[in-house]
Design an enzyme around this catalytic site. Sequence first.
Site, PDB file in Angstrom:
ATOM      1  N   LYS A   2      13.678 -22.550 -98.449  1.00  0.00           N
ATOM      2  CA  LYS A   2      14.944 -22.216 -99.950  1.00  0.00           C
ATOM      3  C   LYS A   2      13.885 -23.494-100.639  1.00  0.00           C
ATOM      4  O   LYS A   2      13.870 -24.370-100.730  1.00  0.00           O
ATOM      5  CB  LYS A   2      15.158 -22.466 -98.832  1.00  0.00           C
ATOM      6  CG  LYS A   2      16.389 -22.461 -99.682  1.00  0.00           C
ATOM      7  CD  LYS A   2      18.117 -22.265 -98.660  1.00  0.00           C
ATOM      8  CE  LYS A   2      19.522 -21.824 -99.604  1.00  0.00           C
ATOM      9  NZ  LYS A   2      20.464 -21.803 -99.046  1.00  0.00           N
ATOM     10  N   ASP A  91      30.862 -20.561 -94.613  1.00  0.00           N
ATOM     11  CA  ASP A  91      30.249 -19.357 -95.418  1.00  0.00           C
ATOM     12  C   ASP A  91      29.936 -18.320 -94.949  1.00  0.00           C
ATOM     13  O   ASP A  91      29.028 -17.956 -94.755  1.00  0.00           O
ATOM     14  CB  ASP A  91      29.448 -19.968 -96.148  1.00  0.00           C
ATOM     15  CG  ASP A  91      29.458 -18.860 -97.526  1.00  0.00           C
ATOM     16  OD1 ASP A  91      29.556 -17.428 -97.743  1.00  0.00           O
ATOM     17  OD2 ASP A  91      28.066 -18.660 -98.113  1.00  0.00           O
TER      18      ASP A  91
END
Length: 679
Positions: A2, A91
Site C-alpha cells: 500500500k 470504516d
Amino acid sequence: IKVLGYEKSADLAERFEREARTIARLDHPNIVGIHEVGRAGNALFYTMPFFPNGDLSQRDLRDEPRRIVEVLRSVCEALKYAHAHGVVHRDVKPANILFDKTDRVLLADFGIAISREHESRVTTQDKMIGSTGYMSPEQARRQDLDGRADIYSLGVVCYELLTGELPFHGADALSVAIAHMQDPIPRLPPTRRVWQPLIDRALAKSPDMRYQNAGEMLVALAEIEQALDAGGDPQRAPLAPLALFGDPRARIAFGTAALALAAIWFGANWYDRRAGAGLDGPVAAPVADARAAAPLQIADADAIDRALAEGYELLRAGRLYEPPGANAASRFLGVLAMVPNSAEARAGLDHLIETASKHAVTAVGDGRDDEAAALHERTYALAQNSMIEDYEAYARFERAFAKAVISSIDEGIASGDRELASRMRRSFDIAALVDPSVKTRLEALALAEAMSPGARIQDPGGPLLAYIPARHRGSGLPAFSIAVHEVTRREYAAFARATRRAAAPCGGVLFKRPDWRNPGFAQRDDEPVVCVSAADADAYARWLTQRTGSRYRVPTRAEWSLLARDVAATGNVCARANVLDASTGRGAAARYACNDGRENTAPVGRYSATALGIHDLAGNVREWSAECAKRDGSKCTQRVVLGTSWRDGARRALTGVEALDAAVGTPFVGIRLVREFEK
C-alpha cells in the site's frame, strides 16, 4: 503493498503512518497484519500479506445465511479485540473485509482508526472521514465516537449481505448521511425475519440503544445460528401463510411489508433532497399555515420549535402518518433525529400514539380490519424507530388494541357471526401476539363459525361436552357447551379428595346422617353423585375450572331449558329416562307403566341421548341450576333444580322445575356442568 504518493496532503500522510502503527500493534487472527513500514523517496508504504480470494464486496452470500453468520462473527471477534486495545476502526465495510487463501475472514484498513492511546485527530471541522454508506449517525454528525460506531457499520454490512443493497440511500453523500441520522430502520423481507432484531439493535440511531460492544453482538449471532439450525433455512423457505389458529410464532411476520412502507411514510421526505432542506415541505389543508420551514440544523433551536409546533398542528388535523413528509410522525421523528433526548418530541409522540390508539380501537369496533391493522403496524414501526417501544404510551396502545379485539371476538361469538374471523384476520393475528387470551377466544370463535350443534369437545382433565352454538334455535344465548353426562360419584370423589371438602348434609330420607358417600341406597362409581348441595356443585365447578383452565359452572335455566326441548314426552319413557316405574313398589298410582330394571340411580349414559347427544336431561337425577329462587339479603337460600329424577313418575313433567334449599343435598339431585367460552 500500500503506497501513498508525495503529492497527497499532509493529513493523509499522517493518517497513513498512523494506520501502519495501529495495525502493527493489533495481533489477532481476524485482523490483517503488516510486514514492513517504510519510505521510498517521497512515497510512504507498508506491506501486507496477499489475499488471493478478494474482499466481501465481491461475494453474494444472500443464499448462505450460515456463511453470513461466520463472516460477521469473524469481524466481531476482530472488533472486540481492537476495541479492547482502545482502537475504533471507523470504516467497517465489505471492501475492508478480506479473505485469505484458506478463506479466513480478516478485517483490514485501519487507516482512519482512532486510538484512545494516541488521541491525535485528523478530522477537520468540515470533513467526515468514513464511507457514508456505512457511517453511523454520530459519525455523520462529527461527534465523538467509540466502538458502537463500528457496531452500526457492521449492522449495515449485515443488512447488505442479507438483501444485496444498503439500508439507506440518497442522491449524494450528504443525503445518505442525513438518511443515517433520521430515516427509520428498514424492514427485512419476511424470509429473513430471524435477522430483524439484530438489525434493529445494531442500526439504532442512538448508540445507547445498540449492542454496547462486539461481545453482545456475538451473542446475538449465536442466537441466530441456533434459530437457523432449529428452523431450517428461513432465507430459502417462503413464509407460511398466516393461520388464524396456527403457531403464534408464524404471525410475527404480519407487518413486515407494512412496516417497510411505514418507514417510508415516517421520514423519507423529511428532507427535500433537491432543495437540501429539512422542514420545507408545505403543510397541506386543513392545516392553515402552509409556509415552508427553514432547513433544520442541529443547533437551530427555532427550527426545532417550528417542527414541534407543526407536529402538533398536523396531529390536530388528523395527519398522523401521512401524507409523506407532511405528517405529525415525521415532524417529531425529525426532531429526535437531531436531538435524540428531546422530551418535547417524545411527548409529541406520546400524544400521537394515544390518538392512534383511539382511531385503531374505533376501527376494530367498526369492523374496519385494514384500517385498524395499518394503524397498529404504523404505530409499531414508529415505536421501533423512535426507540419508545418500552414507553407507557405505546404499552397502553397495545393493551387498548388487544382489548378492542377481545371485545369484537366476544361479540362475534355471542352473535354467531360466521365471517368475523376471516373479515378481521389481520387485527386478530396482531392482538394474539400481545394478549395470549386472544387465542382462547379465537378458538371459541372458530367453534362458533365451524362446528355444528352437538359437536364433541373435551378439555384435558375435563368432561365430554356437546357444543351449542350462539343463538341456537333463535334463543339469543351466547355459545356454550354442556356436559354430555351428569357428574359421577367417581368424578366427585376425586374432587373431594383433592380439596378435602366436607360432605354436605343430605335430607329427604329416613336415614341417619346420609351424605354423597352413603345416600341411603347402593351406588356404583359410574352413577351420578347425589346428596350434594348447590354450594358443592359450585365448588366442584371452580375446581374443574382451575384444573382445566376453562371456565365451568352449573347451567342457567335458559340454557338447560333450550336443550330440554329435545326430551320427548311420549312413547316408551323407560327407554329414554330413568324414572319412577314398575322397578319400585313405591308410588304405584303415579309411576310409569314400564320397567327399566333400575330401582334407584343408573349409570350415566345408559339411556338414549337427545338429538344433540346429551344423556339424562330427564330422569336419573335432577340438576342444580345457577338460578336463585329465594334470597336472604345477599345470600341465596333456595336454588332452582331442573328436570326429573329416578323417583319422579308420570305426574311430574320430564322437564320440571323446583326450588330447593341451596345448603342441603338430596338423594335425587345431582350436578351437570356447562363450559363457558371466554367473555
